[in-house]
Design an enzyme around this catalytic site. Structure first.
Site, mmCIF file in Angstrom:
data_model
loop_
_atom_site.group_PDB
_atom_site.id
_atom_site.type_symbol
_atom_site.label_atom_id
_atom_site.label_comp_id
_atom_site.label_asym_id
_atom_site.label_seq_id
_atom_site.Cartn_x
_atom_site.Cartn_y
_atom_site.Cartn_z
ATOM 1 N N ASP A 84 0.794 -1.239 0.000
ATOM 2 C CA ASP A 84 0.000 0.000 0.000
ATOM 3 C C ASP A 84 0.824 1.287 0.000
ATOM 4 O OD1 ASP A 84 -0.842 -0.870 3.440
ATOM 5 O OD2 ASP A 84 0.903 0.221 2.691
ATOM 6 N N HIS A 112 6.254 -8.101 -1.364
ATOM 7 C CA HIS A 112 5.126 -8.441 -2.241
ATOM 8 C C HIS A 112 4.822 -7.342 -3.239
ATOM 9 C CE1 HIS A 112 3.689 -11.476 1.023
ATOM 10 N NE2 HIS A 112 4.695 -11.915 0.321
ATOM 11 N N CYS A 128 2.089 -1.327 -26.409
ATOM 12 C CA CYS A 128 2.128 -2.456 -27.351
ATOM 13 C C CYS A 128 0.868 -3.309 -27.319
ATOM 14 C CB CYS A 128 3.335 -3.365 -27.024
ATOM 15 S SG CYS A 128 3.064 -4.435 -25.591
ATOM 16 N N ASN A 166 0.826 -8.162 17.717
ATOM 17 C CA ASN A 166 -0.241 -8.640 16.853
ATOM 18 C C ASN A 166 -1.513 -8.865 17.661
ATOM 19 O OD1 ASN A 166 -0.534 -9.334 13.970
ATOM 20 N ND2 ASN A 166 -1.313 -11.268 14.789
HETATM 21 N N1 APR Z 1 -2.680 -4.059 15.267
HETATM 22 C C1 APR Z 1 -2.043 -5.257 15.414
HETATM 23 N N2 APR Z 1 -2.399 -6.385 14.742
HETATM 24 C C2 APR Z 1 -3.434 -6.284 13.880
HETATM 25 C C3 APR Z 1 -4.155 -5.076 13.679
HETATM 26 C C4 APR Z 1 -3.735 -3.937 14.418
HETATM 27 N N3 APR Z 1 -4.346 -2.741 14.294
HETATM 28 N N4 APR Z 1 -5.137 -5.320 12.752
HETATM 29 C C5 APR Z 1 -5.029 -6.617 12.414
HETATM 30 N N5 APR Z 1 -4.018 -7.200 13.075
HETATM 31 C C6 APR Z 1 -3.500 -8.556 12.952
HETATM 32 C C7 APR Z 1 -4.545 -9.615 12.709
HETATM 33 O O1 APR Z 1 -4.957 -10.173 13.943
HETATM 34 C C8 APR Z 1 -3.781 -10.634 11.858
HETATM 35 O O2 APR Z 1 -3.208 -11.659 12.664
HETATM 36 O O3 APR Z 1 -2.692 -8.535 11.795
HETATM 37 C C9 APR Z 1 -2.656 -9.831 11.218
HETATM 38 C C10 APR Z 1 -2.831 -9.677 9.716
HETATM 39 O O4 APR Z 1 -2.651 -10.961 9.150
HETATM 40 P P1 APR Z 1 -3.047 -11.203 7.620
HETATM 41 O O5 APR Z 1 -4.387 -10.632 7.351
HETATM 42 O O6 APR Z 1 -2.793 -12.654 7.351
HETATM 43 O O7 APR Z 1 -2.021 -10.324 6.802
HETATM 44 P P2 APR Z 1 -0.501 -10.658 6.479
HETATM 45 O O8 APR Z 1 0.157 -11.366 7.612
HETATM 46 O O9 APR Z 1 0.138 -9.390 6.019
HETATM 47 O O10 APR Z 1 -0.623 -11.653 5.209
HETATM 48 C C11 APR Z 1 0.560 -11.988 4.547
HETATM 49 O O11 APR Z 1 -0.766 -12.991 2.770
HETATM 50 O O12 APR Z 1 -2.553 -12.932 1.309
HETATM 51 C C12 APR Z 1 -1.196 -12.700 1.440
HETATM 52 O O13 APR Z 1 -0.053 -11.202 0.067
HETATM 53 C C13 APR Z 1 -0.899 -11.255 1.170
HETATM 54 O O14 APR Z 1 0.923 -9.958 2.090
HETATM 55 C C14 APR Z 1 -0.184 -10.786 2.431
HETATM 56 C C15 APR Z 1 0.285 -12.073 3.071
HETATM 57 ZN ZN ZN Z 2 3.644 -3.345 -23.670
#
Ligand code: APR
Ligand code: ZN
Length: 258
Positions: free
Chosen positions: A105, A122, A158, A221
């Site tokens: 992002d 990513h 292209c 987390n």
């Molecule tokens: N503060 C702390 N933790 C948080 C908050 C917050 N405000 N909001 C959400 N979380 C925690 C959630 O509890 C969850 O465990 O963040 C974690 C996000 O986990 P995912 O949704 O699995 O995201 P991520 O770990 O980045 O996923 C990894 O998976 O789908 C692919 O490419 C995608 O980069 C991504 C990768």
């Molecule tokens: Zn092209």
């Protein structure tokens, strides 16, 4: 001493602190994460958004762009939150070596972290390129065409396949970024995971490299993660408020010459 104070002391005293962020660090900016209740993979089927589907068929690209048309405006409208701003300030204070992120992002850069201190495993959703001729364009340019009703934008140079600069399931992560991330993780003596379920490999190996090389591992987390057992400190809290407190303490100590 509270756990947050312990983290602040670790950050203030670290020789080389590295942050590792996931989608949970951007939820407070209004961007849903993937695996929390109501997350992206609860509403869309991840098996549809694979690299193979995208490059394999026009229909696969049409489905991808239909999702992208919905999610990209959230990214573009999002503002960095307290967690992003705290990491940028820690870097300015000389207390953060770099941030390795799974997020696409661009919020770490928009918060003020210099691009060379952000390692994107990513990719980045604000850029796109043609798979046939390499012509680069911005996601804003592609999004404008989606808004005009183009279902599968083709390369302006292209006519080839345009793909966002993000890694899809089944696509290899950028080799240089992975090598840099592993190198920086192994050099760290403090490795702080913020807002990641640590469910997706090979990205989730990075914290393990740091721990094996002797770093103190901290996980901030909202939910438990598979690496909690290996962590030296686990803080069950929101990344924004935790990191705002940490940077406040570190800033005060640096002003006192600590
Ligand atoms: N503060 C702390 N933790 C948080 C908050 C917050 N405000 N909001 C959400 N979380 C925690 C959630 O509890 C969850 O465990 O963040 C974690 C996000 O986990 P995912 O949704 O699995 O995201 P991520 O770990 O980045 O996923 C990894 O998976 O789908 C692919 O490419 C995608 O980069 C991504 C990768
Ligand atoms: Zn092209």
């Amino acid at each position: 001493m509270s756990d947050i104070d312990r983290l602040a002391a670790l950050v203030a005293e670290a020789r080389c602190a590295v942050a590792f962020t996931g989608a949970g660090v951007s939820t407070e900016s209004g961007i849903p994460d993937f695996r929390s209740p109501g997350g992206v993979w609860g509403r869309f089927d991840p098996s549809e958004f694979t690299y193979r589907n995208f490059v394999g068929s026009h229909e696969g690209r049409r489905r991808y762009w239909a999702l992208g048309r919905v999610t990209y405006p959230l990214i573009r409208a999002a503002a960095p939150n307290a967690a992003h701003l705290a990491l940028a300030e820690l870097h300015r204070l000389g207390r953060l070596d770099c941030c390795i992120t799974q997020n696409i992002d661009d919020l770490h850069q928009r918060a003020g972290l210099p691009p060379e201190a952000v390692i994107e495993l990513h990719g980045n959703a604000t850029r796109a390129r043609c798979l046939d001729c390499g012509h680069a364009c911005t996601r804003d340019e592609v999004h404008a065409r989606l808004e005009l009703g183009v279902e599968v934008p083709a390369c302006a140079a292209c006519g080839g396949v345009v793909k966002p600069h993000t890694i899809l399931f089944g696509e290899a992560m950028p080799r240089a970024a992975v090598q840099e991330a592993e190198q920086r993780a192994r050099a760290a003596d403090l490795f702080v995971v913020l807002g990641s379920s640590l469910a997706v490999y090979p990205a989730a190996y990075i914290p393990i490299h740091a721990k094996r090389a002797g770093a103190a591992l901290v996980i901030v987390n909202l939910e438990p993660t598979p690496l909690d057992r290996e962590a030296d400190l686990v803080i069950r809290g929101k990344a924004g408020s935790v990191m705002a407190q940490v940077v406040g303490t570190v800033r005060a100590r640096s002003l006192q010459g600590g």
